[in-house]
Motif scaffolding. Structure first.
Motif, short mmCIF file in Angstrom:
data_model
loop_
_atom_site.label_atom_id
_atom_site.label_comp_id
_atom_site.label_asym_id
_atom_site.label_seq_id
_atom_site.Cartn_x
_atom_site.Cartn_y
_atom_site.Cartn_z
N ALA A 63 6.88 1.22 45.69
CA ALA A 63 6.50 2.55 46.16
C ALA A 63 5.53 3.22 45.20
CB ALA A 63 7.74 3.43 46.34
N SER A 64 5.87 3.22 43.89
CA SER A 64 5.01 3.95 42.96
C SER A 64 3.68 3.24 42.79
CB SER A 64 5.71 4.15 41.61
OG SER A 64 6.07 2.92 41.07
N SER A 65 3.67 1.89 42.80
CA SER A 65 2.39 1.21 42.61
C SER A 65 1.52 1.35 43.86
CB SER A 65 2.59 -0.26 42.25
OG SER A 65 3.35 -0.91 43.21
N PHE A 66 2.14 1.47 45.04
CA PHE A 66 1.34 1.64 46.26
C PHE A 66 0.63 2.99 46.23
CE2 PHE A 66 1.03 2.38 51.01
CZ PHE A 66 -0.01 1.48 51.19
N SER A 67 1.36 4.04 45.82
CA SER A 67 0.71 5.34 45.79
C SER A 67 -0.40 5.35 44.75
CB SER A 67 1.73 6.47 45.59
OG SER A 67 1.85 6.82 44.26
N GLY A 68 -0.17 4.67 43.61
CA GLY A 68 -1.21 4.56 42.59
C GLY A 68 -2.40 3.76 43.08
N ALA A 69 -2.10 2.60 43.71
CA ALA A 69 -3.17 1.72 44.17
C ALA A 69 -4.06 2.41 45.20
CB ALA A 69 -2.57 0.43 44.75
N LEU A 70 -3.44 3.23 46.07
CA LEU A 70 -4.22 3.95 47.08
C LEU A 70 -5.20 4.91 46.42
CD1 LEU A 70 -1.64 4.82 49.89
CD2 LEU A 70 -3.65 3.37 50.08
#
Lengths: 308, 254
Positions: A63-70
């Motif tokens: 979850a946290s890496s997806f929001s960062g990656a976006l």
């Protein structure tokens, strides 16, 4: 307020878990890392079994890496080609890690392996990071310019066959070390319940000479893939992913990360690396103490399943 | 071997016949406060109450006094006990012993110490008391450390208990006991076996059951994780991605 975790099979205080999510999220936002190396040990210390902690934390990290990656993707600081090759290695590594996890659990040595891996990996990385940041801080105090990275170091690694040009990162390297780095991060992540950002970013910078502009965004894409596949593989083989626990952690994590990012922007990068090094070393030492101190109880019991 | 078994069975049958007029002299009636315990998000343990009465009839010897033993046993499981040992300065799991077919929960409640109620042989035959669970009976080595540790750890978690004064007789024939269930009680069907003793032997018995179930969301999650692991993992991941996407939209800084 107590909530019963269906897979960990134990009641916990929902606000304690949420607060842990916020705290780790804050730290991860501040240092630009996933924070798995803090979250998994914290869950173990509050009484959740290491197996459930290692299997559940990856979904929180996804979850946290997806929001960062976006965010990084929108700014164009992700190298898609580099990320694709890294994640090919990463998925294979995750598969190997989950397989080892199953084997160690059957042998009764999973908890020990998790603890030993934390001691070894975190001590080494923590010490290196501290050493490097102290030297950098001293240099800047004396007013010396930072030492430029020497081109041409690790030449033989980059000179391996199957060379590929990664346009956005402006590097021309063999895909063998790229695949191996992905493999290592995926493997370590699945066994230890970490995203491995604190390991991956230095590897990409020092070994592959990926520029700082694309390194964080690209590493987040790898973390996202390895953690998503670790969640699915752990769920399919070990049935130990606690979705309720993961969901509470995710919500706390994304909130904490927002405040952490702001705090991190006010600090110099040497000081940030120094603090992160201290934190990593402290977690490693905590595991080391538990391993060498005479246990209060020599015995543990574990249910293998219903008898037929 | 079969012939000997048949003779033994025949002898037992004859003994039962002989004993039956006496055994029918009393009847045990018991009822639980609740037969179904549901584990909901805010479950932190529960206490059930068992009430019962020993009904006498014309053939019952007058002035007979009773002892009562209640055995509550949860679904049986295979459990492994590990022992840590020091290797190169580090404490690791070295030796283990597997206990097959042991109850995941076992509570033995009586109104007096078991050894006063009946002799060791009767207790063993009736399988009364933690020491008389077949899988846990002491092997040649009477002080098996793994068995002792297993019983101790189960006891510390409130999953194994034996108490000699928790059955209360309100009148000489009316009794009550409470059955505490800890927060991490295993789910499944529990049998409640109630035996009334008089003069060192069982005079009557009754059996009932408790069902401990996870319901609603808890049950849904636990069952999905066990039976549809891959789909469960996929949905958890999608949830994670949605949370991440939501956060990146809500906290967008540009």
């Amino acid at each position: 307020m107590q909530i019963y975790l269906p897979i960990a099979d134990l009641p916990v205080n929902i606000f304690l878990i949420l607060a842990m999510g916020v705290a780790v999220g804050f730290i991860s936002g501040m240092f630009g890392i996933g924070g798995g190396f803090l979250m998994t040990p914290l869950l173990i210390f509050i009484g959740i079994s290491p197996a459930v902690a290692v299997a559940s934390v990856p979904s929180h990290l996804a979850a946290s890496s997806f929001s960062g990656a976006l965010n990084y993707w929108r700014r164009g600081t992700v190298d898609p080609a580099l990320a694709l090759i890294l994640l090919c290695g990463g998925i294979v590594g995750t598969g190997l890690g989950v397989w080892l996890f199953v084997v160690l659990r059957a042998l009764g040595q999973l908890d020990l392996t998790v603890a030993l891996s934390y001691v070894a990996l975190l001590s080494i990385v923590g010490v290196l990071m501290l050493w490097e940041s102290i030297r950098a801080i001293r240099r800047s105090r004396r007013g010396e310019p930072p030492i430029p990275r020497r081109p041409g170091s690790h030449g033989w690694i980059l000179g391996l066959p199957f060379k590929l040009r990664f346009k956005r990162s402006k590097i021309f390297v063999s895909i063998i070390p790229v695949l191996l780095i992905g493999l290592l991060i995926g493997f370590v992540g699945a066994v230890m319940g970490i995203g491995g950002g604190f390991l991956l970013v230095p590897l990409l910078i020092y070994l592959l000479r990926v520029p700082t502009s694309t390194v964080i965004g690209t590493s987040m894409v790898l973390t996202l893939t390895t953690m998503a596949s670790a969640t699915i593989m752990h769920a399919a083989t070990n049935h130990l992913v606690d979705a309720v626990l993961a969901l509470i952690l995710m919500i706390g994590g994304v909130i904490g990360a927002q405040f952490g990012t702001r705090a991190g922007q006010r600090m110099s990068s040497e000081r940030l690396r120094f603090l992160l090094g201290l934190l990593i070393l402290a977690v490693g030492m905590r595991f080391a103490v538990d391993l060498v101190v005479r246990p209060e109880d020599f015995f543990t019991i574990r249910e293998l399943g219903p008898s037929q | 071997m079969t012939a000997r078994a048949a003779i033994a069975a025949g002898c037992l049958g004859a003994m039962t016949l002989l004993a039956s007029p006496d055994a029918r002299a009393e009847q045990l009636i018991a009822s639980m406060s609740n037969h179904r315990v549901t584990i909901t998000p805010n479950y932190t343990g529960e206490e059930l109450v068992l009430f019962g009465s020993i009904e006498r009839d014309a053939r019952t010897p007058a002035n007979r006094s009773y002892d009562l033993v209640v055995t509550v046993s949860g679904p049986s499981a295979t459990v492994v006990t590990w022992r840590k040992d020091r290797l190169l300065g580090v404490w690791i799991n070295r030796e283990s012993r597997v206990f097959d077919n042991v109850p995941s929960y076992l509570a033995v409640f009586a109104n007096r110490p078991l050894t006063v109620i009946a002799n060791a042989e009767t207790l063993r035959r009736q399988r009364i008391g933690i020491a008389n669970v077949p899988a846990l009976q002491a092997q040649e080595a009477a002080d098996d450390p793994f068995r002792a540790a297993f019983l101790r750890l189960k006891g510390e978690r409130g999953l194994y208990r034996e108490s000699a004064n928790s059955v209360t007789f309100l009148t000489p024939t009316l009794f009550r006991t409470s059955i505490p269930l800890p927060a991490d009680v295993p789910v499944g069907t529990y049998t409640v076996d109630i035996k009334a003793f008089a003069g060192g032997g069982v005079v009557t018995r009754a059996e009932t059951a408790i069902e401990i179930v996870k319901i609603g969301f808890e049950q849904f999650v636990a069952e999905a994780a066990r039976q549809h692991g891959a789909a469960y993992g996929l949905i958890t991941t999608l949830f994670a991605l949605m949370t991440g996407w939501f956060a990146s939209v809500v906290f967008r800084r540009d």
